[in-house]
Design an enzyme around this catalytic site. Structure first.
Site, PDB file in Angstrom:
ATOM      1  N   ASN A  13       5.127 -11.687  -1.823  1.00 26.15           N
ATOM      2  CA  ASN A  13       4.414 -10.649  -1.075  1.00 26.15           C
ATOM      3  C   ASN A  13       3.573 -11.379  -0.029  1.00 26.15           C
ATOM      4  O   ASN A  13       2.530 -11.938  -0.336  1.00 26.15           O
ATOM      5  CB  ASN A  13       3.537  -9.834  -2.025  1.00 26.15           C
ATOM      6  CG  ASN A  13       2.831  -8.679  -1.320  1.00 26.15           C
ATOM      7  OD1 ASN A  13       2.860  -8.573  -0.097  1.00 26.15           O
ATOM      8  ND2 ASN A  13       2.208  -7.825  -2.096  1.00 26.15           N
ATOM      9  N   ARG A  97       8.574  -8.228  -0.662  1.00 24.02           N
ATOM     10  CA  ARG A  97       7.998  -6.921  -0.359  1.00 24.02           C
ATOM     11  C   ARG A  97       7.916  -6.781   1.159  1.00 24.02           C
ATOM     12  O   ARG A  97       7.371  -7.654   1.836  1.00 24.02           O
ATOM     13  CB  ARG A  97       6.593  -6.825  -0.946  1.00 24.02           C
ATOM     14  CG  ARG A  97       5.957  -5.525  -0.570  1.00 24.02           C
ATOM     15  CD  ARG A  97       4.494  -5.500  -0.832  1.00 24.02           C
ATOM     16  NE  ARG A  97       3.978  -4.193  -0.487  1.00 24.02           N
ATOM     17  CZ  ARG A  97       2.738  -3.977  -0.059  1.00 24.02           C
ATOM     18  NH1 ARG A  97       1.885  -4.963   0.043  1.00 24.02           N
ATOM     19  NH2 ARG A  97       2.356  -2.761   0.234  1.00 24.02           N
ATOM     20  N   HIS A 186       3.959   3.034  -1.070  1.00 19.57           N
ATOM     21  CA  HIS A 186       3.900   2.783  -2.527  1.00 19.57           C
ATOM     22  C   HIS A 186       5.215   3.158  -3.199  1.00 19.57           C
ATOM     23  O   HIS A 186       5.247   3.441  -4.408  1.00 19.57           O
ATOM     24  CB  HIS A 186       2.799   3.621  -3.230  1.00 19.57           C
ATOM     25  CG  HIS A 186       1.401   3.306  -2.814  1.00 19.57           C
ATOM     26  ND1 HIS A 186       0.485   4.289  -2.558  1.00 19.57           N
ATOM     27  CD2 HIS A 186       0.764   2.128  -2.639  1.00 19.57           C
ATOM     28  CE1 HIS A 186      -0.675   3.733  -2.228  1.00 19.57           C
ATOM     29  NE2 HIS A 186      -0.520   2.412  -2.273  1.00 19.57           N
ATOM     30  N   ARG A 247     -10.227   4.921   3.196  1.00 23.93           N
ATOM     31  CA  ARG A 247      -9.464   5.768   4.131  1.00 23.93           C
ATOM     32  C   ARG A 247      -9.791   7.232   3.875  1.00 23.93           C
ATOM     33  O   ARG A 247      -9.932   7.642   2.722  1.00 23.93           O
ATOM     34  CB  ARG A 247      -7.956   5.551   3.948  1.00 23.93           C
ATOM     35  CG  ARG A 247      -7.487   4.207   4.430  1.00 23.93           C
ATOM     36  CD  ARG A 247      -5.967   4.117   4.331  1.00 23.93           C
ATOM     37  NE  ARG A 247      -5.589   2.751   4.086  1.00 23.93           N
ATOM     38  CZ  ARG A 247      -4.713   2.368   3.161  1.00 23.93           C
ATOM     39  NH1 ARG A 247      -4.101   3.262   2.404  1.00 23.93           N
ATOM     40  NH2 ARG A 247      -4.431   1.107   3.016  1.00 23.93           N
ATOM     41  N   GLU A 391       4.735  -3.569  -9.742  1.00 23.72           N
ATOM     42  CA  GLU A 391       5.505  -3.599  -8.500  1.00 23.72           C
ATOM     43  C   GLU A 391       6.310  -4.892  -8.367  1.00 23.72           C
ATOM     44  O   GLU A 391       7.418  -4.883  -7.842  1.00 23.72           O
ATOM     45  CB  GLU A 391       4.563  -3.411  -7.306  1.00 23.72           C
ATOM     46  CG  GLU A 391       4.119  -1.963  -7.178  1.00 23.72           C
ATOM     47  CD  GLU A 391       2.932  -1.756  -6.260  1.00 23.72           C
ATOM     48  OE1 GLU A 391       1.787  -1.987  -6.711  1.00 23.72           O
ATOM     49  OE2 GLU A 391       3.136  -1.375  -5.111  1.00 23.72           O
TER      50      GLU A 391
END
Ligand code: ADP
Length: 409
Positions: A13, A97, A186, A247, A391
């Site tokens: 990643n 990723r 996601h 956010r 993940e």
């Protein structure tokens, strides 16, 4: 036999100044070692490395670019004392990723020159992430010249969304010209927990209607019918939908014009909406962390309580909407840092789901912490279940699946 051929899978990643790695043995799906290089390109680059079951080690390293960072990480993997491999030749495949695959990718793919060109084209949509993801791929091509690389996109799972769900009601030309539409993020996590939910419910994914809630610093919910996404809360970017750490989630888009007319620049507004809003914006604290929000709310701080209520209200609104779109659901799944660990964060949502036949079981909710388990009452028609996400393992599984499929062709 593909299982043997692709046993050791390295998961990468790669961010703009960091590179995370995890090595799996796929015959047992065990993680052998993991680590992270931080502050790549600065004089303070740092390598953190941890062999499974052992203590973390840290050291300052010279890593002026992603290639050097990867080379240092790999040196640890084959280190005679702390390593888990005799030689880097044992690495059979690498899974990367990649944040944005736009409409180019509805599944993971083996990396080719064409694939890299398409990832580059998507940089418009993820300017901070895609170029860094590509840096990681290029670094691996150098360090592992004959090892296949597979790209796994955060957006790919959501490509199954129907057109009426992903289209914004803007003039058609903006889609035609710029591909402005809902993409969702996601995806790797939503897919992982959807499969795990099918195992938990002991029913095939193809028969299930699920609402998966990935709740972390960034949060999103997906409605999944028969393994396909029907809708999700994030959009062209990860900004809309739920109230997140910093956010704003959904707001009236006219607020942007309003602030602009008040003299703020587009970059300033971008920064406010992405980095100064969400829990941080409203909880009265200097933190967008759910733990801090919950602690302050428990101390009677009204702004923090309001932030928690807003978080639960917004999530419940989407869960109710998705329940309707799915024509009922078999389970609501909670995952991510908040979904797995925050008892009050989950309560703020599930306590609002009574009308769907989902009743919070306070004792169960308190008992499930970072583990798999139900948090709704035994008699709830709609069960709420916590499923920890993974993940990295999902990226390794996808890498294996794509390569095994390519071998069959
Ligand atoms: P990211 O989206 O950056 O991957 P995470 O999935 O790690 O984020 O989630 C971070 C959020 O999870 C934070 O709001 C944090 O408060 C919450 N969280 C993480 N661990 C715990 C915990 N042990 N107890 C309560 N909340 C937690």
């Amino acid at each position: 036999m593909p299982l043997k051929k692709y046993d050791k899978i390295l998961v990468i990643n790669s961010g703009s100044s960091s590179l995370k790695f995890m090595l799996f043995s796929m015959s047992t799906e065990t993680m052998l070692a993991k680590g992270l290089v931080e502050r790549i390109g600065t004089p303070n680059a740092n390598l953190v490395y941890q062999r499974d079951g052992q203590a973390k080690q840290q050291q300052g390293i010279a890593a002026e670019n992603h290639g050097k960072a990867l080379a240092m990480a790999c040196a640890m993997l084959v280190d005679p004392e702390n390593g888990v491999l005799k030689s880097l030749r044992e690495v059979n495949a690498i899974g990367h990723r990649v944040v944005h695959g736009a409409e180019f990718f509805s599944d993971a793919v083996v990396v080719t020159e064409d694939v890299k060109a398409s990832i580059k084209k998507c940089a418009d949509l993820a300017p901070l992430h895609n170029p860094a993801n590509l840096d990681g791929i290029v670094a691996c091509e150098t360090v592992f010249p004959n090892v296949p690389n597979v790209a796994i996109f955060d957006t790919a799972f959501h490509q199954s969304m129907p057109k009426h769900a992903f289209t914004y009601a803007l003039p058609q030309r903006y889609y035609d010209e710029y591909r402005i539409r809902k993409y969702g993020f996601h995806g790797t996590s939503h897919k992982f927990v959807a499969q795990a939910a099918a195992d938990y419910l002991k029913r095939p994914l193809e028969e299930l209607s699920l609402i998966t809630c990935h709740l972390g610093n960034g949060s999103s919910i997906a409605a999944i019918k028969g393994g396909k996404v029907l809708d999700t809360t994030m959009g062209l970017t990860p900004l809309p939908g739920l109230i997140m750490g910093t956010r704003c989630g959904d707001i009236d888009p006219a607020i942007i014009f309003f602030l602009s007319r008040k003299g703020m620049s587009i970059d300033e507004i971008d920064n406010v909406l992405n980095k100064q809003s969400g829990l941080l914006g409203v909880n009265g604290l200097d933190s967008g962390d759910m733990r801090d929000t919950v602690t302050a709310a428990a101390q009677g701080k009204a702004a923090a309580q309001n932030a928690l209520d807003m978080f639960g209200h917004r999530a419940a609104l989407y869960i109710g909407g998705y329940f309707t779109l799915l024509g009922g659901a078999d389970a609501v799944i909670f995952t991510g840092g908040i979904g797995e660990n925050s008892i009050p964060g989950r309560k703020a949502i599930v306590s609002r789901l009574d009308a769907l036949g989902c009743k919070l079981d306070e004792a169960r909710n308190k008992a499930v912490f970072g583990t798999l388990g139900p948090i709704s009452t035994e008699t709830s028609k709609l069960p709420a279940v916590v499923i920890p996400t993974n993940e990295e393992l999902m990226i390794a599984r996808e890498t294996f699946r794509v390569l095994a499929r390519a071998m069959k062709k």
